[in-house]
Motif scaffolding. Sequence first.
Motif, PDB file in Angstrom:
ATOM      1  N   PRO A 299      20.336  56.786  14.857  1.00 46.70           N
ATOM      2  CA  PRO A 299      20.194  57.884  15.832  1.00 46.70           C
ATOM      3  C   PRO A 299      21.483  58.678  16.057  1.00 46.70           C
ATOM      4  N   LEU A 300      22.625  58.158  15.629  1.00 54.14           N
ATOM      5  CA  LEU A 300      23.886  58.859  15.849  1.00 54.14           C
ATOM      6  C   LEU A 300      24.320  59.709  14.656  1.00 54.14           C
ATOM      7  N   LEU A 301      23.501  59.750  13.619  1.00 54.11           N
ATOM      8  CA  LEU A 301      23.841  60.568  12.454  1.00 54.11           C
ATOM      9  C   LEU A 301      23.434  62.016  12.722  1.00 54.11           C
ATOM     10  N   ASP A 302      24.418  62.858  13.019  1.00 52.24           N
ATOM     11  CA  ASP A 302      24.085  64.235  13.404  1.00 52.24           C
ATOM     12  C   ASP A 302      23.419  65.020  12.278  1.00 52.24           C
ATOM     13  N   LYS A 303      23.762  64.691  11.026  1.00 53.00           N
ATOM     14  CA  LYS A 303      23.140  65.407   9.910  1.00 53.00           C
ATOM     15  C   LYS A 303      21.626  65.206   9.885  1.00 53.00           C
ATOM     16  N   GLY A 304      21.185  64.040  10.343  1.00 56.13           N
ATOM     17  CA  GLY A 304      19.749  63.777  10.391  1.00 56.13           C
ATOM     18  C   GLY A 304      19.055  64.664  11.410  1.00 56.13           C
ATOM     19  N   TRP A 305      19.569  64.700  12.628  1.00 52.69           N
ATOM     20  CA  TRP A 305      18.976  65.541  13.672  1.00 52.69           C
ATOM     21  C   TRP A 305      19.025  67.012  13.281  1.00 52.69           C
ATOM     22  N   LEU A 306      20.182  67.445  12.760  1.00 51.89           N
ATOM     23  CA  LEU A 306      20.321  68.858  12.408  1.00 51.89           C
ATOM     24  C   LEU A 306      19.392  69.242  11.259  1.00 51.89           C
ATOM     25  N   SER A 307      19.115  68.291  10.368  1.00 49.50           N
ATOM     26  CA  SER A 307      18.170  68.578   9.278  1.00 49.50           C
ATOM     27  C   SER A 307      16.770  68.821   9.828  1.00 49.50           C
ATOM     28  N   ILE A 308      16.377  68.023  10.816  1.00 48.24           N
ATOM     29  CA  ILE A 308      15.062  68.224  11.441  1.00 48.24           C
ATOM     30  C   ILE A 308      15.018  69.576  12.153  1.00 48.24           C
ATOM     31  N   VAL A 309      16.065  69.849  12.920  1.00 47.85           N
ATOM     32  CA  VAL A 309      16.121  71.106  13.680  1.00 47.85           C
ATOM     33  C   VAL A 309      16.092  72.306  12.739  1.00 47.85           C
ATOM     34  N   ASN A 310      16.887  72.243  11.674  1.00 52.11           N
ATOM     35  CA  ASN A 310      16.907  73.358  10.708  1.00 52.11           C
ATOM     36  C   ASN A 310      15.566  73.504   9.993  1.00 52.11           C
ATOM     37  N   PHE A 311      14.913  72.366   9.746  1.00 51.71           N
ATOM     38  CA  PHE A 311      13.595  72.396   9.101  1.00 51.71           C
ATOM     39  C   PHE A 311      12.624  73.245   9.927  1.00 51.71           C
ATOM     40  N   TYR A 312      12.564  72.975  11.227  1.00 51.89           N
ATOM     41  CA  TYR A 312      11.637  73.716  12.082  1.00 51.89           C
ATOM     42  C   TYR A 312      12.123  75.138  12.350  1.00 51.89           C
ATOM     43  N   THR A 313      13.449  75.325  12.388  1.00 51.11           N
ATOM     44  CA  THR A 313      13.986  76.675  12.570  1.00 51.11           C
ATOM     45  C   THR A 313      13.614  77.559  11.390  1.00 51.11           C
ATOM     46  N   ASN A 314      13.731  77.009  10.184  1.00 53.55           N
ATOM     47  CA  ASN A 314      13.367  77.780   8.989  1.00 53.55           C
ATOM     48  C   ASN A 314      11.893  78.139   8.960  1.00 53.55           C
ATOM     49  N   LYS A 315      11.085  77.314   9.622  1.00 50.07           N
ATOM     50  CA  LYS A 315       9.646  77.620   9.706  1.00 50.07           C
ATOM     51  C   LYS A 315       9.339  78.520  10.920  1.00 50.07           C
ATOM     52  N   LEU A 316      10.397  78.955  11.616  1.00 54.58           N
ATOM     53  CA  LEU A 316      10.291  79.812  12.809  1.00 54.58           C
ATOM     54  C   LEU A 316       9.566  79.116  13.959  1.00 54.58           C
ATOM     55  N   ASP A 317       9.523  77.786  13.900  1.00 55.08           N
ATOM     56  CA  ASP A 317       8.912  77.000  14.983  1.00 55.08           C
ATOM     57  C   ASP A 317      10.032  76.593  15.947  1.00 55.08           C
ATOM     58  N   TYR A 318      10.466  77.576  16.761  1.00 54.37           N
ATOM     59  CA  TYR A 318      11.643  77.364  17.605  1.00 54.37           C
ATOM     60  C   TYR A 318      11.376  76.375  18.746  1.00 54.37           C
ATOM     61  N   GLN A 319      10.146  76.314  19.215  1.00 55.57           N
ATOM     62  CA  GLN A 319       9.832  75.365  20.287  1.00 55.57           C
ATOM     63  C   GLN A 319      10.009  73.924  19.806  1.00 55.57           C
ATOM     64  N   LYS A 320       9.537  73.661  18.595  1.00 53.62           N
ATOM     65  CA  LYS A 320       9.674  72.311  18.064  1.00 53.62           C
ATOM     66  C   LYS A 320      11.143  72.020  17.746  1.00 53.62           C
ATOM     67  N   ALA A 321      11.832  73.021  17.212  1.00 56.01           N
ATOM     68  CA  ALA A 321      13.261  72.861  16.942  1.00 56.01           C
ATOM     69  C   ALA A 321      14.007  72.546  18.229  1.00 56.01           C
ATOM     70  N   LEU A 322      13.638  73.233  19.311  1.00 60.29           N
ATOM     71  CA  LEU A 322      14.284  73.000  20.606  1.00 60.29           C
ATOM     72  C   LEU A 322      14.020  71.583  21.106  1.00 60.29           C
ATOM     73  N   SER A 323      12.787  71.115  20.937  1.00 61.51           N
ATOM     74  CA  SER A 323      12.462  69.765  21.420  1.00 61.51           C
ATOM     75  C   SER A 323      13.305  68.712  20.710  1.00 61.51           C
ATOM     76  N   TYR A 324      13.582  68.923  19.411  1.00 60.15           N
ATOM     77  CA  TYR A 324      14.374  67.935  18.673  1.00 60.15           C
ATOM     78  C   TYR A 324      15.871  68.053  18.962  1.00 60.15           C
ATOM     79  N   ILE A 325      16.355  69.273  19.214  1.00 57.80           N
ATOM     80  CA  ILE A 325      17.782  69.382  19.537  1.00 57.80           C
ATOM     81  C   ILE A 325      18.035  68.811  20.926  1.00 57.80           C
ATOM     82  N   ILE A 326      17.048  68.898  21.802  1.00 58.17           N
ATOM     83  CA  ILE A 326      17.178  68.246  23.120  1.00 58.17           C
ATOM     84  C   ILE A 326      17.236  66.734  22.947  1.00 58.17           C
ATOM     85  N   LYS A 327      16.390  66.189  22.070  1.00 58.33           N
ATOM     86  CA  LYS A 327      16.438  64.744  21.790  1.00 58.33           C
ATOM     87  C   LYS A 327      17.799  64.349  21.233  1.00 58.33           C
TER      88      LYS A 327
END
Length: 460
Positions: A299-327
């Motif tokens: 859970p402390l590997l920032d590259k993992g979280w950022l990969s998820i966030v970027n994945f949803y950002t690239n799909k323009l799903d900003y709400q989901k990206a926001l939920s994961y960056i909050i996590k």
Amino acid sequence: MPFDLNDDEDLSIKKFELMLKSNEVGFFDSEEFEQIIEYYLDEGKMVLARKAIGLGISQHPAAVTLKLFKAEMYIFDNEFPQAEHVLNELFEIEPQNAEIYIQKANIYSKTERHDKAIKLLKMALDLTLDQADVYNLIGMEFLFIEDYSNAKVNFMKCLELDDTDYSALYNIIYCFDFLEEHQQAVDFLNLFLNKNPYSEVAWHQVGKQYFDLKMYEKSLAAFEFAIISDDHFVGAYLEKGKVLEKLGRYQEAIENYQITLTLDDPTSFAYLRLGKCFEKLGLEDDAITYFKQCVKEDPLLDKGWLSIVNFYTNKLDYQKALSYIIKATETDADNALYWTKYATINARLNFLEECDYGYRRALELGNYELSTWIDRCDVLLKIGDLDTAISNVESGLEFYPQDVELLYRLAGLYLKKGAHIKGKFYLQNALKSNAEYVMILEELFPLVFNNPEIQQLIKV
């Protein structure tokens, strides 16, 4: 309670611990004490080691080795004067004992007198039968003073005497890397491999050097030889996967990463790379599955979280990206990268207050990139908080005093606020620095820009 002498180490230890429990003193010969003390030191059981040293010296007051253990314990406890006293006494008895020099060097090392430590260790070389260990100690002293060239030489001498000492090999490569001597490292490793052709560690290190040199085909071949030498070598499969990614051979990279999952406990790195490879292949479901496995594993590997966030950002799903960056921020609230990403996603959603909060947290945590100051200024301008925007830009100018983008913004903010003297001052400085960037003023502060007085200043 009677005790029988026995040379078996396990029995000696059991006998010693039984003696302590019974509170009765039994006799051990000096070699038994040495075995007992070494065992406790290796196990990190310092209290028992001290007891064994004390009892050993009481039974064998002339035993030099036991007194050396006593000096070593003093050094461990940072009681250097006491250690030196013991060592000086021993030097009078056995001036040719290499261990005395080594322990005295240890004191010098711990008190940051590394030059003196090196001098003593070089003297110990002429007195010891185990020169490899002493060369290793000398190498470490040179590392402490950041003399990587001499450190490298001594680790090489250590490896010449013991070609199975992989810690020395790793230290040699560390020195080459620090000196950015990648080709020299390859040459050295190839010489080593001529004598040790099935050394998986050496092949692995050759592969890493070729990777740094961007010679990917040679790097790939080296990792394949490492795997031939040891087909359970997880590190070689991981590195091979990285090379295959560089070559655009994502399916093969996936196969190698997946092998690591069967050989040992799964690693967050393997999950992350698998996700990246599937993403490159357009297999989004597999990609996000492995990204989520990555953060579950670590859970402390920032590259993992950022990969998820970027994945949803690239799909323009900003709400989901926001939920994961909050996590992510909930997992590690002190990661500036998370707060910068939090700010940019909130900006996309037009949540300006939250966006400003993200940039402020990023700055508090040390993200002093120019873009952070600029982006926060623009958000504060939209909010209408001119005073905070001015304070933000002034802070940015402390780090980037000549930056024209900050200067134009500060000029516009002061002019918009009605502080004309300060505004004109910063505008003149900005125009002198780069007049073409006056478009910043036009875009962000159109009313200020179109003011006749300001237009006259710009034209001059």
